[in-house]
Design a protein around this motif. Structure first.
Motif, PDB file in Angstrom:
ATOM      1  N   PHE A  96       0.841  -1.201   0.000  1.00 24.07           N
ATOM      2  CA  PHE A  96       0.000   0.000   0.000  1.00 24.07           C
ATOM      3  C   PHE A  96       0.875   1.248   0.000  1.00 24.07           C
ATOM      4  CE2 PHE A  96      -2.148   3.318   2.537  1.00 24.07           C
ATOM      5  CZ  PHE A  96      -3.256   3.557   1.721  1.00 24.07           C
ATOM      6  N   PHE A  97       1.896   1.260   0.850  1.00 19.72           N
ATOM      7  CA  PHE A  97       2.827   2.393   0.889  1.00 19.72           C
ATOM      8  C   PHE A  97       3.664   2.464  -0.388  1.00 19.72           C
ATOM      9  CE2 PHE A  97       2.642   1.785   5.700  1.00 19.72           C
ATOM     10  CZ  PHE A  97       1.729   2.811   5.864  1.00 19.72           C
ATOM     11  N   LEU A  98       4.042   1.308  -0.921  1.00 17.44           N
ATOM     12  CA  LEU A  98       4.829   1.275  -2.154  1.00 17.44           C
ATOM     13  C   LEU A  98       4.040   1.872  -3.316  1.00 17.44           C
ATOM     14  CD1 LEU A  98       7.300   0.468  -3.779  1.00 17.44           C
ATOM     15  CD2 LEU A  98       6.355  -1.847  -3.964  1.00 17.44           C
ATOM     16  N   ALA A  99       2.746   1.571  -3.397  1.00 14.24           N
ATOM     17  CA  ALA A  99       1.904   2.138  -4.453  1.00 14.24           C
ATOM     18  C   ALA A  99       1.823   3.655  -4.332  1.00 14.24           C
ATOM     19  CB  ALA A  99       0.507   1.520  -4.396  1.00 14.24           C
ATOM     20  N   ASN A 100       1.714   4.137  -3.107  1.00  7.89           N
ATOM     21  CA  ASN A 100       1.679   5.595  -2.897  1.00  7.89           C
ATOM     22  C   ASN A 100       3.016   6.235  -3.231  1.00  7.89           C
ATOM     23  OD1 ASN A 100      -0.964   6.715  -1.430  1.00  7.89           O
ATOM     24  ND2 ASN A 100      -0.631   4.617  -0.745  1.00  7.89           N
ATOM     25  N   LEU A 101       4.117   5.542  -2.916  1.00 11.04           N
ATOM     26  CA  LEU A 101       5.438   6.049  -3.276  1.00 11.04           C
ATOM     27  C   LEU A 101       5.576   6.150  -4.794  1.00 11.04           C
ATOM     28  CD1 LEU A 101       8.348   6.846  -2.376  1.00 11.04           C
ATOM     29  CD2 LEU A 101       8.944   4.423  -2.588  1.00 11.04           C
ATOM     30  N   SER A 102       5.098   5.146  -5.505  1.00 12.61           N
ATOM     31  CA  SER A 102       5.151   5.174  -6.966  1.00 12.61           C
ATOM     32  C   SER A 102       4.311   6.311  -7.525  1.00 12.61           C
ATOM     33  CB  SER A 102       4.662   3.834  -7.534  1.00 12.61           C
ATOM     34  OG  SER A 102       5.551   2.799  -7.203  1.00 12.61           O
ATOM     35  N   PHE A 103       3.170   6.573  -6.904  1.00 13.51           N
ATOM     36  CA  PHE A 103       2.323   7.686  -7.346  1.00 13.51           C
ATOM     37  C   PHE A 103       3.035   9.018  -7.143  1.00 13.51           C
ATOM     38  CE2 PHE A 103      -0.862  10.971  -6.372  1.00 13.51           C
ATOM     39  CZ  PHE A 103      -1.565  10.981  -7.573  1.00 13.51           C
ATOM     40  N   PHE A 104       3.699   9.183  -6.000  1.00  8.67           N
ATOM     41  CA  PHE A 104       4.458  10.408  -5.745  1.00  8.67           C
ATOM     42  C   PHE A 104       5.594  10.564  -6.744  1.00  8.67           C
ATOM     43  CE2 PHE A 104       3.198  10.410  -0.988  1.00  8.67           C
ATOM     44  CZ  PHE A 104       2.063  11.142  -1.282  1.00  8.67           C
ATOM     45  N   ASP A 105       6.289   9.458  -7.054  1.00  7.10           N
ATOM     46  CA  ASP A 105       7.379   9.513  -8.028  1.00  7.10           C
ATOM     47  C   ASP A 105       6.874   9.909  -9.409  1.00  7.10           C
ATOM     48  OD1 ASP A 105       9.558   8.956  -6.423  1.00  7.10           O
ATOM     49  OD2 ASP A 105       9.363   6.795  -6.619  1.00  7.10           O
TER      50      ASP A 105
ATOM     51  N   VAL B 199       7.404   6.797   7.137  1.00  6.16           N
ATOM     52  CA  VAL B 199       6.313   5.874   7.479  1.00  6.16           C
ATOM     53  C   VAL B 199       6.662   4.449   7.053  1.00  6.16           C
ATOM     54  CG1 VAL B 199       3.926   5.264   6.968  1.00  6.16           C
ATOM     55  CG2 VAL B 199       4.525   7.640   7.437  1.00  6.16           C
ATOM     56  N   MET B 200       7.271   4.314   5.876  1.00  3.89           N
ATOM     57  CA  MET B 200       7.671   2.989   5.396  1.00  3.89           C
ATOM     58  C   MET B 200       8.743   2.379   6.294  1.00  3.89           C
ATOM     59  SD  MET B 200       7.667   3.672   1.263  1.00  3.89           S
ATOM     60  CE  MET B 200       8.049   1.981   0.774  1.00  3.89           C
ATOM     61  N   ALA B 201       9.623   3.205   6.828  1.00  3.28           N
ATOM     62  CA  ALA B 201      10.641   2.707   7.760  1.00  3.28           C
ATOM     63  C   ALA B 201       9.991   2.219   9.053  1.00  3.28           C
ATOM     64  CB  ALA B 201      11.653   3.811   8.060  1.00  3.28           C
TER      65      ALA B 201
ATOM     66  N   VAL C 212      -4.771   3.301  10.473  1.00  2.88           N
ATOM     67  CA  VAL C 212      -3.390   3.797  10.540  1.00  2.88           C
ATOM     68  C   VAL C 212      -2.830   4.029   9.138  1.00  2.88           C
ATOM     69  CG1 VAL C 212      -1.031   3.206  11.224  1.00  2.88           C
ATOM     70  CG2 VAL C 212      -2.931   2.757  12.786  1.00  2.88           C
ATOM     71  N   LEU C 213      -3.119   3.113   8.211  1.00  6.19           N
ATOM     72  CA  LEU C 213      -2.625   3.248   6.845  1.00  6.19           C
ATOM     73  C   LEU C 213      -3.172   4.510   6.185  1.00  6.19           C
ATOM     74  CD1 LEU C 213      -2.886  -0.423   5.497  1.00  6.19           C
ATOM     75  CD2 LEU C 213      -0.928   0.719   6.531  1.00  6.19           C
ATOM     76  N   THR C 214      -4.485   4.699   6.311  1.00 11.11           N
ATOM     77  CA  THR C 214      -5.112   5.876   5.716  1.00 11.11           C
ATOM     78  C   THR C 214      -4.582   7.156   6.352  1.00 11.11           C
ATOM     79  OG1 THR C 214      -7.121   4.579   5.331  1.00 11.11           O
ATOM     80  CG2 THR C 214      -7.307   6.976   5.161  1.00 11.11           C
ATOM     81  N   GLY C 215      -4.471   7.151   7.677  1.00 10.83           N
ATOM     82  CA  GLY C 215      -3.960   8.326   8.384  1.00 10.83           C
ATOM     83  C   GLY C 215      -2.526   8.646   8.014  1.00 10.83           C
ATOM     84  N   SER C 216      -1.706   7.610   7.791  1.00 12.87           N
ATOM     85  CA  SER C 216      -0.304   7.827   7.429  1.00 12.87           C
ATOM     86  C   SER C 216      -0.170   8.487   6.066  1.00 12.87           C
ATOM     87  CB  SER C 216       0.453   6.496   7.441  1.00 12.87           C
ATOM     88  OG  SER C 216       0.429   5.904   8.709  1.00 12.87           O
ATOM     89  N   VAL C 217      -0.964   8.022   5.098  1.00 20.78           N
ATOM     90  CA  VAL C 217      -0.910   8.617   3.758  1.00 20.78           C
ATOM     91  C   VAL C 217      -1.442  10.041   3.776  1.00 20.78           C
ATOM     92  CG1 VAL C 217      -1.803   8.444   1.403  1.00 20.78           C
ATOM     93  CG2 VAL C 217      -1.013   6.402   2.591  1.00 20.78           C
ATOM     94  N   LEU C 218      -2.549  10.257   4.506  1.00 23.45           N
ATOM     95  CA  LEU C 218      -3.082  11.619   4.628  1.00 23.45           C
ATOM     96  C   LEU C 218      -2.068  12.543   5.296  1.00 23.45           C
ATOM     97  CD1 LEU C 218      -6.805  10.986   5.665  1.00 23.45           C
ATOM     98  CD2 LEU C 218      -5.949  11.818   3.471  1.00 23.45           C
ATOM     99  N   LEU C 219      -1.335  12.008   6.275  1.00 22.57           N
ATOM    100  CA  LEU C 219      -0.300  12.794   6.949  1.00 22.57           C
ATOM    101  C   LEU C 219       0.783  13.219   5.967  1.00 22.57           C
ATOM    102  CD1 LEU C 219       0.993  13.902   9.568  1.00 22.57           C
ATOM    103  CD2 LEU C 219       2.111  11.670   9.828  1.00 22.57           C
ATOM    104  N   SER C 220       1.179  12.316   5.075  1.00 20.12           N
ATOM    105  CA  SER C 220       2.216  12.649   4.093  1.00 20.12           C
ATOM    106  C   SER C 220       1.745  13.772   3.166  1.00 20.12           C
ATOM    107  CB  SER C 220       2.608  11.406   3.289  1.00 20.12           C
ATOM    108  OG  SER C 220       1.544  10.977   2.468  1.00 20.12           O
ATOM    109  N   TRP C 221       0.473  13.757   2.786  1.00 24.92           N
ATOM    110  CA  TRP C 221      -0.070  14.828   1.946  1.00 24.92           C
ATOM    111  C   TRP C 221      -0.098  16.154   2.710  1.00 24.92           C
ATOM    112  CZ3 TRP C 221      -1.878  14.787  -3.171  1.00 24.92           C
ATOM    113  CH2 TRP C 221      -1.874  13.545  -3.798  1.00 24.92           C
ATOM    114  N   VAL C 222      -0.507  16.106   3.968  1.00 23.85           N
ATOM    115  CA  VAL C 222      -0.582  17.337   4.773  1.00 23.85           C
ATOM    116  C   VAL C 222       0.808  17.913   5.003  1.00 23.85           C
ATOM    117  CG1 VAL C 222      -1.166  18.258   7.057  1.00 23.85           C
ATOM    118  CG2 VAL C 222      -2.749  16.701   5.902  1.00 23.85           C
TER     119      VAL C 222
END
Length: 314
Positions: A62-71, A119-121, A142-152
């Motif tokens: 899930f985090f890897l997919a978000n990392l790819s989206f950011f890249d 977060v991935m670490a 926690v997963l949803t909150g972590s990704v939202l935190l990265s956007w914020v």
């Protein structure tokens, strides 16, 4: 002494880009175009594979997919413009286009991806050091909150710098010796004193990148030491799992530290680092994670098989 705001007379910036012969620029055009296509295809494959394949419905992917989206977004913020400029003699960008480039580069490549890597670490620490509690800790909330935190964090990190930059007066000639607009060089072109803002950029982007990089390396070291104490056999497995993360973290934070950690008044942005940061890193991330990950490669094979079967049906 401050110069009156004369923005209306200066509405664009000149990008020197890769100042080479026309033949070499055409060669760079072909290379960077193919690299950009590979970035789009590679990162999209990861995102689609994680969404479609149920075997990859876990926090790590899930985090890897978000990392790819950011890249993907990071590369798209400046790379298409840079590729198009390689075929132009006059490389210009509008004032607001320049501001948009800086905003999205710092939003996706700065605060958002930086937070996501942290977060991935944490995710890897819990998975390796607290495996029995991993599922309960890394739940959907926690997963949803972590990704939202990265956007914020990305938005706050970017706006803390852009809110001051966007109102700076520029009187010309606005010549940027780089492939895209970036804060250190743009600040030098302002017709007013920007020393405090330069310090803010150095602290917000450079020092923060350096501190996060050190903390991540310490966290990975703690994980390896903890695993070694528990089981010598588990050390090689943990090292294999973390090696991809350590490589990605080094590739991401290395250019950031070199570009932003030095005082802007005495440090010129290296074009090679700019190319590496905006093009090479988004390309290497999917390669590193897919080539070293059996589950991801298996998921992509299943995705390809499904695609072939659907084409045969229709």
């Amino acid at each position: 002494m401050d110069v009156p705001n004369n923005r209306s007379s200066v509405s664009e910036f000149i990008l020197l880009g890769l100042s080479t012969s026309q033949e070499i620029q055409i060669f760079f055009f072909a290379v960077f175009f193919l690299v950009y296509v590979a970035i789009i295809v590679g990162n999209l494959l990861i995102v689609i594979s994680v969404i479609v394949d149920t075997h990859l419905h876990s926090p790590m992917y899930f985090f890897l997919a978000n990392l790819s989206f950011f890249d993907l977004c990071l590369s798209s913020a400046a790379t298409p413009k840079m590729i198009a400029d390689l075929l132009r003699k006059c490389k210009t960008i509008s004032l607001w286009g320049c501001m948009a480039q800086m905003f999205f580069m710092h939003f996706f490549g700065g605060g958002s991806e930086m937070t996501l890597l942290i977060v991935m670490a944490v995710d890897r620490y819990i998975a390796i050091c607290k495996p029995l509690h991993y599922t309960s800790i890394m739940n959907h909330r926690v997963l949803t909150g972590s990704v939202l935190l990265s956007w914020v964090v990305g938005f706050v990190h970017t706006m803390s710098q852009m809110i001051f930059t966007i109102n700076l007066p520029f009187c010309g000639p606005n010549i940027l010796d780089d492939i895209f607009c970036d804060l250190p060089l743009v600040l030098k072109l302002a017709c007013t004193e920007t020393y405090v803002l330069e310090l803010l950029v150095t602290a917000d982007s450079g020092l923060l990148s350096f501190i996060c990089f050190i903390l991540l390396l310490i966290s990975y070291t703690v994980i390896l030491v903890t695993v070694r104490r528990r089981s010598s056999g588990g050390l090689s497995k943990a090292l294999s799992t973390l090696s991809a993360h350590i490589t990605v973290v080094t590739l991401f934070f290395g250019p950031c530290i070199f570009i932003y950690a030095w005082p802007v008044s005495s440090f010129s942005v290296d074009k090679f680092l700019s190319v590496f940061y905006s093009i090479i890193t988004p390309l290497l991330n999917p390669i590193i994670y897919t080539l070293r990950n059996k589950e991801m490669k298996a998921a992509m094979r299943r995705l390809r098989t499904q695609h072939v079967r659907s084409r045969q049906i229709f």
